[in-house]
Scaffold this active site. Structure first.
Site, PDB file in Angstrom:
ATOM      1  N   LYS A   5       0.803  -1.234   0.000  1.00  0.00           N
ATOM      2  CA  LYS A   5       0.000   0.000   0.000  1.00  0.00           C
ATOM      3  C   LYS A   5       0.836   1.284   0.000  1.00  0.00           C
ATOM      4  CE  LYS A   5      -4.262  -0.248   1.994  1.00  0.00           C
ATOM      5  NZ  LYS A   5      -5.339  -0.530   2.969  1.00  0.00           N
ATOM      6  N   ASP A  64     -10.147   4.087   1.701  1.00  0.00           N
ATOM      7  CA  ASP A  64     -10.437   3.456   3.001  1.00  0.00           C
ATOM      8  C   ASP A  64     -11.172   4.414   3.942  1.00  0.00           C
ATOM      9  OD1 ASP A  64      -9.343   0.952   2.453  1.00  0.00           O
ATOM     10  OD2 ASP A  64      -7.348   1.521   3.147  1.00  0.00           O
TER      11      ASP A  64
END
Ligand code: ATR
Length: 278
Positions: free
Chosen positions: A71, A108
């Site tokens: 990520k 997110d």
């Protein structure tokens, strides 16, 4: 081959990746909206990351989700990074644009907020402090999104205090750090409470923060979704709090990515939840 005749491909990269629920999630939407396209899990080692990502647009990929451990590193490969991905320091979504550029985003935090808004309709994040338990990667997205939503004060407690302090240096003066042994104190007057640690997950010990100070008006959420009803959420529900499980965040973070890749804004509904739980 021209772009128009190609079947669009998407997927999720990580290592390991077998546990990922994203293929089921995007597969459900592809089928539901009758789209031609595929979404596949890909286990990619760190040493192959750049080669793999550079090859994907040529193979027909329109984008990918990114999970642990990639990520953070994918930000260095992107041509454009959204403000929120830069702030969080990680991306969960890449879009391979037709002009060849790689666009990195992080949905997110959006998924976290959207899940709370949809599940706890009376939630008013600006009306009081938010308390975040944990200071890892997941906490960063939650903290960035809560601050963007306008919480007046953001409290953090983490077993390793220095990680919480690093977040205060980064995210600024609204952040107040509480010692791990005093985590219960930060729940007083909090209107939003979030567990971002892995405690409570199947195979892990439960989160044992004392809830005595918790107001029944607080909205309490857990990012853990295996099990759906963690002992932390159960205890909060016994206090009369509205509780929000972690599955919804996973579903909501996926919607904007699906829309960018496949052109339809998918709905997060109960049918999807049932499929994910089956
Ligand atoms: P993620 O990206 O899922 O947030 P992470 O960056 O490894 O993963 O962070 C995990 C979080 O769970 C951290 O806040 C971690 O606390 P530390 O920073 O002290 O490691 C927390 N955590 C994991 N196991 C824990 C345990 N047994 N007790 C307390 N906190 C724990």
């Amino acid at each position: 081959m021209s772009d128009d005749t190609r079947i669009p491909l998407a997927g999720v990269i990580g290592s390991p990746i077998a546990h990922s629920k994203s293929p089921r999630l995007h597969g459900y939407w592809l089928e539901r909206y009758g789209l031609s396209g595929f979404y596949i899990p890909m286990d990619i080692a760190q040493s192959d990351l750049e080669d793999a990502i550079r090859a994907m647009p040529k193979l027909g990929f329109v984008g990918i989700n990114v999970t642990v451990p990639h990520k953070e590193s994918v930000l260095n490969l992107a041509d454009l990074v959204t403000d929120r991905a830069a702030l969080i320091g990680a991306a969960n979504t890449l879009i391979f644009r037709k002009d060849g550029k790689i666009h990195a985003d992080n949905t997110d935090g959006y998924g976290f907020i959207e899940n709370l808004r949809q599940t706890a309709s009376a939630w008013q994040p600006k009306s009081g402090p938010a308390a975040v338990i944990g200071a890892g990667g997941a906490a960063r997205a939650v903290i960035a999104s809560l601050l963007e939503t306008g919480v007046p004060e953001l409290r953090i407690s983490n077993r390793t205090r220095t990680r919480a302090e690093a977040l205060r240096s980064e995210f600024g003066a609204k952040v107040v750090v509480y010692d791990w042994v005093q985590a219960g104190n930060m729940l007083e007057d909090a209107v939003t409470v979030v567990n971002t640690t892995s405690l409570g997950m199947v195979g892990k010990p439960n989160l044992r923060v004392p809830l005595d100070g918790l107001s029944p008006k607080a909205v309490v959420s857990d990012l853990v979704y295996t099990p759906l009803q963690t002992s932390f959420l159960q205890r909060a529900a016994e206090f009369g709090c509205t509780t929000v499980d972690g599955l919804g965040m996973l579903l909501h973070q996926a919607a904007p990515a699906f829309e960018r890749w496949f052109g339809i804004r998918p709905e997060v509904d109960d049918g999807l939840r049932q499929v994910m739980l089956a």
